[in-house]
Enzyme design. Sequence first.
Site, mmCIF file in Angstrom:
data_model
loop_
_atom_site.group_PDB
_atom_site.id
_atom_site.type_symbol
_atom_site.label_atom_id
_atom_site.label_comp_id
_atom_site.label_asym_id
_atom_site.label_seq_id
_atom_site.Cartn_x
_atom_site.Cartn_y
_atom_site.Cartn_z
ATOM 1 N N SER A 82 2.995 10.308 -0.637
ATOM 2 C CA SER A 82 2.791 11.897 -0.586
ATOM 3 C C SER A 82 4.101 12.634 -0.202
ATOM 4 C CB SER A 82 1.834 12.171 0.584
ATOM 5 O OG SER A 82 1.166 13.403 0.658
ATOM 6 N N ASP A 385 -3.340 11.127 -4.143
ATOM 7 C CA ASP A 385 -2.649 10.753 -3.152
ATOM 8 C C ASP A 385 -2.874 9.320 -2.547
ATOM 9 O OD1 ASP A 385 -1.148 10.551 -0.650
ATOM 10 O OD2 ASP A 385 -1.028 12.671 -0.606
#
EC number: 3.1.1.4
Length: 541
Positions: A82, A385
């Site tokens: 991320s 993610d």
Amino acid sequence: MGSSEVSIIPGLQKEEKAAVERRRLHVLKALKKLRIEADEAPVVAVLGSGGGLRAHIACLGVLSEMKEQGLLDAVTYLAGVSGSTWAISSLYTNDGDMEALEADLKHRFTRQEWDLAKSLQKTIQAARSENYSLTDFWAYMVISKQTRELPESHLSNMKKPVEEGTLPYPIFAAIDNDLQPSWQEARAPETWFEFTPHHAGFSALGAFVSITHFGSKFKKGRLVRTHPERDLTFLRGLWGSALGNTEVIREYIFDQLRNLTLKGLWRRAVANAKSIGHLIFARLLRLQESSQGEHPPPEDEGGEPEHTWLTEMLENWTRTSLEKQEQPHEDPERKGSLSNLMDFVKKTGICASKWEWGTTHNFLYKHGGIRDKIMSSRKHLHLVDAGLAINTPFPLVLPPTREVHLILSFDFSAGDPFETIRATTDYCRRHKIPFPQVEEAELDLWSKAPASCYILKGETGPVVMHFPLFNIDACGGDIEAWSDTYDTFKLADTYTLDVVVLLLALAKKNVRENKKKILRELMNVAGLYYPKDSARSCCLA
């Protein structure tokens, strides 16, 4: 241009193996400068957790201080999830120049500017793709605004410093969202997907495709149709697509699109297509402001019920001929721009209704070398993610093929900084992967007042040094206040230069204050004798 074939080979890909071997020479030189003699270079991996813009800035601070202290040159792998991927990728686009990188970061948050027109252009272009998804919108219209960057370079552009060994080998994490049920049930390793300057693929399967052909269409292991390599802006959006409250954000996207029907556009008619684009995206970008439900969208100016607008727009736009759609505008250039804008709105609405993220061609489609039918029967992958699984990329550096001896785990979480350790412990226990075992009671105790560094050791496997960003050593009793100041879903507009500089300083301090501990563990894994503080398998340092 990379190979046009799918590679299914256990172990490291040959390009990574060569790059890591070249890196060993630089690591040995770095260790010598640190007064650590070693015949063999230990493999050190630095991990950056997720955490949005907070992780982005803090990770840059960590990398900057590690460079300053001579530690970064002793690192073989850099891996991120991320927000940390945004920082790590910036390191390579700036050729490892940390001073320039830090100066650029400060400059971006001094001017508080964002190129909406360029982001709009990139999003409209992406909407023409058959695999357009909410990830494209998120990347070009949200992440680019958060980071004040719109990089057009590619992962393959990072090959030179990596192959020369002058920078660590980077690994960027994602997960296959279609395999989330397998992850929830059994923590399936094949859920994890990785990107490097050379390849993209499933490390657990040893199945990869050249990074230049990620997104291209394959069938039975052969390239069928080539698509351009995706730029870093898109990949940053993919790597950083974890959302706080999906239902709230989904509803907000709907609310914004309901205001963008033909009826609404004509009523708000603007002089040209560019200003229409600004109107549309100024409204869409409020997505983040309402992600926590603080700013509900306004009622339509005409007082009509909002809940019918999206359906009405999609149905009417599909049925109405292009000629009728563009009738109010005579300028051909304006017609084309408006058509593209409305096509984008339609596609975004459809993706929002399906909540579709990270759509890309499955390079394993119909591949005979994959026994798992779930992997080979899907035409598309949906990559998101990795923080939705574990907020730090431990699963990508723990495979024995990477032979990692020491892991420096920097946790930029706003919540419990040991949740990643808990999740990784569970993952490793299920799959018999060597990893230090820590009792739950001990983790609970640590989480109440985190220190700046923890050293975890097991009988086998790598040594893990875990560094919580917000800790009692640096923050005193104000950990909660720090966490609130740098909330994960805080808009970039609230990040003043002072706020950025303060976070950089905190991240740097965590490295600087723990340099001696890091050097000690480097000595240990390099094979030199150094007195142990404790015989415990897990010890606080």
